[in-house]
Enzyme design. Sequence first.
Site, short mmCIF file in Angstrom:
data_model
loop_
_atom_site.label_atom_id
_atom_site.label_comp_id
_atom_site.label_asym_id
_atom_site.label_seq_id
_atom_site.Cartn_x
_atom_site.Cartn_y
_atom_site.Cartn_z
N LEU A 11 0.65 -1.10 0.04
CA LEU A 11 0.34 0.11 0.51
C LEU A 11 0.79 1.61 0.26
O LEU A 11 0.44 2.19 -0.81
CB LEU A 11 -1.14 0.22 1.19
CG LEU A 11 -2.18 1.14 1.12
CD1 LEU A 11 -2.98 1.65 0.53
CD2 LEU A 11 -2.32 0.99 2.66
N THR A 60 2.49 -7.76 8.90
CA THR A 60 1.14 -7.94 8.17
C THR A 60 2.21 -9.77 7.80
O THR A 60 0.88 -10.36 7.33
CB THR A 60 1.20 -7.35 6.64
OG1 THR A 60 2.00 -7.44 5.71
CG2 THR A 60 0.58 -6.59 6.89
N ASP A 100 -10.01 -6.28 8.24
CA ASP A 100 -11.30 -7.35 8.09
C ASP A 100 -10.76 -8.76 9.45
O ASP A 100 -12.09 -9.13 10.04
CB ASP A 100 -11.42 -7.96 7.03
CG ASP A 100 -10.51 -8.97 6.17
OD1 ASP A 100 -9.02 -8.19 6.48
OD2 ASP A 100 -11.21 -9.69 5.59
N TYR A 123 -2.55 -11.76 15.17
CA TYR A 123 -2.51 -10.37 13.75
C TYR A 123 -3.53 -9.90 14.48
O TYR A 123 -3.60 -8.20 14.36
CB TYR A 123 -2.12 -11.47 12.23
CG TYR A 123 -2.66 -10.15 11.31
CD1 TYR A 123 -1.76 -8.95 11.23
CD2 TYR A 123 -3.99 -9.98 10.69
CE1 TYR A 123 -1.50 -8.05 10.50
CE2 TYR A 123 -4.03 -8.87 9.59
CZ TYR A 123 -3.06 -8.09 9.51
OH TYR A 123 -2.81 -6.77 8.21
N1 LIG Z 1 -2.02 -7.14 2.67
C1 LIG Z 1 -3.41 -7.62 3.26
O1 LIG Z 1 -4.27 -8.36 2.14
C2 LIG Z 1 -4.01 -6.67 4.30
C3 LIG Z 1 -5.48 -6.32 4.70
C4 LIG Z 1 -5.71 -5.85 5.32
C5 LIG Z 1 -5.11 -4.52 5.95
N2 LIG Z 1 -4.03 -4.58 5.19
C6 LIG Z 1 -3.34 -3.80 6.12
O2 LIG Z 1 -2.93 -2.66 5.29
C7 LIG Z 1 -1.86 -2.37 5.79
C8 LIG Z 1 -0.73 -2.20 4.56
O3 LIG Z 1 -0.47 -3.18 4.63
P1 LIG Z 1 0.63 -3.80 3.51
O4 LIG Z 1 0.12 -4.75 2.92
O5 LIG Z 1 1.04 -2.70 1.96
O6 LIG Z 1 1.64 -4.30 3.59
P2 LIG Z 1 3.61 -4.78 3.64
O7 LIG Z 1 3.38 -4.67 2.28
O8 LIG Z 1 3.71 -5.72 4.98
O9 LIG Z 1 4.24 -3.60 3.84
C9 LIG Z 1 4.20 -2.76 5.62
C10 LIG Z 1 5.68 -2.00 5.80
O10 LIG Z 1 6.22 -1.41 6.68
C11 LIG Z 1 7.45 -1.85 7.49
N3 LIG Z 1 7.61 -2.01 8.09
C12 LIG Z 1 7.48 -3.99 9.31
N4 LIG Z 1 7.98 -2.89 10.80
C13 LIG Z 1 8.13 -1.66 10.44
C14 LIG Z 1 8.27 -0.85 11.71
N5 LIG Z 1 8.83 -1.43 12.39
N6 LIG Z 1 8.63 0.44 11.23
C15 LIG Z 1 8.76 0.72 10.15
N7 LIG Z 1 8.24 -0.40 8.69
C16 LIG Z 1 7.71 -1.57 9.84
C17 LIG Z 1 7.39 -3.53 6.71
O11 LIG Z 1 8.98 -3.51 6.41
P3 LIG Z 1 9.54 -4.84 5.91
O12 LIG Z 1 8.45 -5.49 4.70
O13 LIG Z 1 10.75 -5.79 5.76
O14 LIG Z 1 8.94 -6.27 7.53
C18 LIG Z 1 6.89 -2.79 4.93
O15 LIG Z 1 7.57 -2.66 4.10
C19 LIG Z 1 -1.27 -2.69 7.03
O16 LIG Z 1 -1.72 -2.08 8.32
C20 LIG Z 1 -2.15 -3.96 6.89
O17 LIG Z 1 -2.31 -4.78 8.04
C21 LIG Z 1 -3.61 -5.55 4.90
#
Ligand SMILES: NC(=O)c1ccc[n+]([C@@H]2O[C@H](COP(=O)([O-])OP(=O)(O)OC[C@H]3O[C@@H](n4cnc5c(N)ncnc54)[C@H](OP(=O)(O)O)[C@@H]3O)[C@@H](O)[C@H]2O)c1
Length: 301
Positions: A11, A60, A100, A123
């Site tokens: 995202l 995540t 969700d 999670y």
């Molecule tokens: N993906 C899904 O299907 C999904 C569904 C529902 C909600 N969400 C929510 O949507 C949001 C975005 O999700 P996404 O899938 O885009 O997540 P993502 O691709 O995993 O990106 C999260 C980023 O945060 C970084 N990060 C982790 N720990 C950190 C820390 N302590 N300080 C600073 N940065 C840190 C990660 O680095 P690393 O990669 O090095 O760990 C990664 O670059 C999240 O809040 C997630 O919970 C996601």
Amino acid sequence: MIWLAGNKGMLGSDLEKLLKESGAGFISSDREVDISDIAAVEKFLGNRKIEWIINAAAYTDVDGSESDKETAFRVNAEAVRNLAETAAARSAGLVHISTDYIFDGKNKSGYSEDDKPSPINTYGMSKLKGEMYARDILPEHYIIRTSWLYGAGGRNFVFTMLDILGRKDEIKVVSDQRGSPTYSADLAGLLLNIISEKRLGFGTYNFSNGGSCSWYEFACAIYGMGMELGILKKEVNIVPVDTSAFPRPAARPAYSLLLKDKIKNSGITVRDWKDALGDFMRSAEFLKRAAGGEGIDNEIE
Ligand SMILES: NC(=O)c1ccc[n+]([C@@H]2O[C@H](COP(=O)([O-])OP(=O)(O)OC[C@H]3O[C@@H](n4cnc5c(N)ncnc54)[C@H](OP(=O)(O)O)[C@@H]3O)[C@@H](O)[C@H]2O)c1
């Protein structure tokens, strides 16, 4: 000035792209500014005047959260407390993303913002705690709950399916979990609109693409679109199976439909998940990555 935390995530990378295109003033960071370390956050921000913090950073790994609860709660909950306190101290607003997976998935008719959360995995518990901190500490917050996210900048179900469909003659996909896929570019656009247009009241909102499907139906749509676009070329038998066919460390909610009446009633359009998937699979970013033949063995959250 906007601070985007998590700009290298799925995202976050879409948000950064849109922020650059919009010409808005922003700074961004990812792992190099550990949001769970308040001193690191303060050092990074220094004397900068921040109006918004957008938190796209999270832990995540849904299954990984079961064996590493400490990291899940540190990043998905304690770090959100840090960001909410930082925003409060600087008279800024916070845009935070939730999931969700805070619901147990027993309600087949879907979940509104007012339904009681009851997460069934670590999670989900950690994300719920993060929501609570944001809500308790900072009235000027938007918590946007989303589901089944995919996009060009991350590991996700679309790339995983594409990889497997290109290699196998038959695949099995879970058909007894239902949700709404969400194109991360659509979510990123919504988040920036919320900030720039200022017409949505602060609070919690559900957002995903419209309609719903099972993972099996999602896979069939990816296959159909892949064949239509010539990315996939051979016939594959896609077999629906129950969740029990793929035992995993974390339980998943069976029906995690997010009802979107609240955001729709605020005048925001929610397009159907199949339209969004089509746009994604025709996008230059997707085609570039698909051509690279990246096989991605991912988790489905
Ligand atoms: N993906 C899904 O299907 C999904 C569904 C529902 C909600 N969400 C929510 O949507 C949001 C975005 O999700 P996404 O899938 O885009 O997540 P993502 O691709 O995993 O990106 C999260 C980023 O945060 C970084 N990060 C982790 N720990 C950190 C820390 N302590 N300080 C600073 N940065 C840190 C990660 O680095 P690393 O990669 O090095 O760990 C990664 O670059 C999240 O809040 C997630 O919970 C996601």
